[in-house]
Scaffold this active site. Structure first.
Site, PDB file in Angstrom:
ATOM      1  N   TYR A 257      -5.825 -32.641  23.243  1.00 15.89           N
ATOM      2  CA  TYR A 257      -5.920 -34.547  23.512  1.00 15.89           C
ATOM      3  C   TYR A 257      -5.410 -35.082  24.946  1.00 15.89           C
ATOM      4  O   TYR A 257      -5.244 -34.386  26.205  1.00 15.89           O
ATOM      5  CB  TYR A 257      -4.170 -34.627  22.949  1.00 15.89           C
ATOM      6  CG  TYR A 257      -4.395 -36.570  22.603  1.00 15.89           C
ATOM      7  CD1 TYR A 257      -5.332 -36.965  22.076  1.00 15.89           C
ATOM      8  CD2 TYR A 257      -3.682 -36.977  23.701  1.00 15.89           C
ATOM      9  CE1 TYR A 257      -5.497 -38.628  21.808  1.00 15.89           C
ATOM     10  CE2 TYR A 257      -3.172 -38.436  23.204  1.00 15.89           C
ATOM     11  CZ  TYR A 257      -4.424 -39.264  22.537  1.00 15.89           C
ATOM     12  OH  TYR A 257      -4.168 -40.568  22.999  1.00 15.89           O
TER      13      TYR A 257
ATOM     14  N   ASP B 252      -6.331 -31.159  32.770  1.00 14.72           N
ATOM     15  CA  ASP B 252      -5.611 -32.551  32.415  1.00 14.72           C
ATOM     16  C   ASP B 252      -3.990 -32.060  32.424  1.00 14.72           C
ATOM     17  O   ASP B 252      -3.254 -31.150  31.965  1.00 14.72           O
ATOM     18  CB  ASP B 252      -6.062 -33.125  30.598  1.00 14.72           C
ATOM     19  CG  ASP B 252      -5.418 -33.738  30.505  1.00 14.72           C
ATOM     20  OD1 ASP B 252      -3.828 -34.705  30.894  1.00 14.72           O
ATOM     21  OD2 ASP B 252      -5.509 -34.609  29.309  1.00 14.72           O
TER      22      ASP B 252
ATOM     23  N   LYS C 169       2.661 -40.780  32.752  1.00 13.12           N
ATOM     24  CA  LYS C 169       4.311 -40.856  33.431  1.00 13.12           C
ATOM     25  C   LYS C 169       5.333 -40.613  33.685  1.00 13.12           C
ATOM     26  O   LYS C 169       6.093 -40.686  34.161  1.00 13.12           O
ATOM     27  CB  LYS C 169       4.887 -41.218  31.735  1.00 13.12           C
ATOM     28  CG  LYS C 169       4.153 -40.733  30.803  1.00 13.12           C
ATOM     29  CD  LYS C 169       4.400 -41.080  29.707  1.00 13.12           C
ATOM     30  CE  LYS C 169       4.299 -40.107  28.449  1.00 13.12           C
ATOM     31  NZ  LYS C 169       2.787 -39.614  28.115  1.00 13.12           N
TER      32      LYS C 169
END
Length: 435
Positions: A145, A238, A266
């Site tokens: 994802y 990623d 984050k």
């Protein structure tokens, strides 16, 4: 536990928010709950819901709270930043300092652009890769994802797997054709695709964590790096989840593999809304206003999020010699004992772990190495596990296909209590299965 207030809030939420939640997995549908819990407070390794129930937290805001909730260093910095102003829409000194700190922690990142989310970071990195290579098609691995931009929602993991599908409606046929998917770990297929399809970039989680944690074969990662170099395909790591979680320099430091670009999430904001994409200077110099690859955002480099991130990364840098080792030891302690507990009750599981995260797959397979393996999991058994844990004061990810996250704030007492409740959960599953 009483959840009546959360149930009432959920009823109201469904009138005004699609499904009553602002991110699908939060609805707790896959674990057969009437309503999710509504969190209202966090401190250290614990959270409290609107009903006043206290939980040990293994979600940790899906990864970034590696120091736990409301760490004093971060909170003090945020308070100071808020008092100076919450948003300017102008550059600030602190965002330059954060960018410099990121490049020091991740040597492959020579220049970095801040964003407001991991999704924005991956979307922008793919656009930049297309511009740099002058190629249109991109490649990704099944079950990984990379946020919810159209091009990356093809055969994805995370919330899509939780809901029982791998693609999203609303994506055009043209976009689908430009994204090529490959089973994770299938080097032969990847080689065939990269050599024949003129691919701009391969974007990958170096440690897949959105179909559950998958421990990668380091030789596979090395071959992927070499193949991308040979075919002129940009390799994008990623590291929205693995960044600063496995080591200060993320999975690329952990495995010694250098990507062309990296995306971060984050954790570089201490849990506040932020993301970033970065890489080699010659690639990043194509981003506007220097180049013609457009990226913009009023809240990119938001001063509050940047201050939180600066405090977070400074703390991790100052404590890297002991912090990551201690987190690995905590995960090993809990996973070794969980395996023995499940075996005691005849419950078939596979636990994959790396660094400070782990996934318990309720499967009869001996190993879980890719999406096909992950999908063999018994989600009914996982639901029993989740609900037993929840009703005994422990909140885990409400999906079989996500990771548990351990923080600095998870003490020995907390780990031992977790194991007590895990034992209860495995016992309940064993009894249900007649073991």
């Amino acid at each position: 536990m009483n959840h009546e207030i959360s149930k009432e809030i959920f009823k109201k939420a469904q009138k005004y928010i699609p499904g009553g939640v602002n991110s699908p997995v939060r609805a707790f549908k896959s674990v057969h709950r009437e309503a999710p819990i509504f969190a209202c407070k966090g401190e250290g390794a614990k959270i409290w819901d609107e009903d006043g129930n206290e939980y040990i937290d293994y979600i940790c805001s899906w990864g970034p709270l590696i120091l736990g909730h409301n760490h004093p260093k971060i909170i003090n910095g945020v308070r100071e930043a808020i008092e100076l102003g919450s948003s300017f829409g102008l550059p600030t000194k602190r965002e330059v300092e954060l960018a410099e700190l990121i490049t020091k922690c991740c040597p492959s990142i020579e220049m970095v652009r801040l964003t407001t989310s991991g999704t924005e970071a991956t979307m922008s990195a793919v656009r930049l890769a297309r511009a740099y290579t002058n190629r249109n098609k991109i490649a990704k691995f099944e079950g990984c994802y990379h946020g919810h931009s159209d091009a990356l929602l093809v055969k994805s993991g995370s919330g899509l797997l939780t809901e029982g599908y791998q693609d999203s409606n609303g994506i055009t046929e043209g976009v689908l054709k430009d994204t090529v998917t490959i089973p994770f770990g299938d080097f032969d297929t990847l080689k065939d695709v990269l050599e024949k399809r003129n691919i701009a970039c391969l974007i990958m989680e170096p440690v897949p964590a959105n179909m559950g944690v998958i421990y990668p074969n380091i030789e596979f990662l090395k071959m992927v790096r070499e193949l991308c170099t040979q075919t002129g395909t940009l390799l994008i790591f990623d590291e929205v989840i693995s960044g600063f979680r496995l080591a200060l320099g993320g999975a690329q430091e952990y495995f010694g593999i250098t990507p062309d670009m990296t995306t971060l999430g984050k954790i570089i904001g201490g849990g506040y809304p932020v993301g970033a994409f970065g890489g080699k200077a010659e690639i990043m110099q194509l981003v506007a206003p220097v180049g013609r690859v457009y990226h913009a955002g009023t809240l990119s480099g938001n001063p509050v999020a940047v201050r939180a991130g600066y405090e977070m990364l400074t703390y991790l840098s100052d404590n890297k010699e002991t912090l990551y080792k201690e987190l690995e030891e905590k995960v090993k302690y809990i996973t070794d004992r969980a395996k023995k507990s499940a075996e005691k009750y005849g419950v078939n599981i596979v636990i994959n772990s790396i660094g400070s995260l782990f996934t318990i797959f309720f499967t009869e397979k001996k190993e879980v190495n890719n999406l096909e393996d992950a999908l063999s999991s018994n989600t009914e058994n996982f639901a029993i596990y989740f609900n037993t844990m929840l009703e005994n004061g422990i909140i885990c990810p409400p999906s079989q296909f996500e990771a548990h996250f351990v923080s600095v704030a998870h003490t020995q007492e907390i780990l031992d209590r977790t194991l007590e409740v895990m034992d209860m959960a495995f016992k309940a599953i064993g009894e249900k299965n007649g073991k």
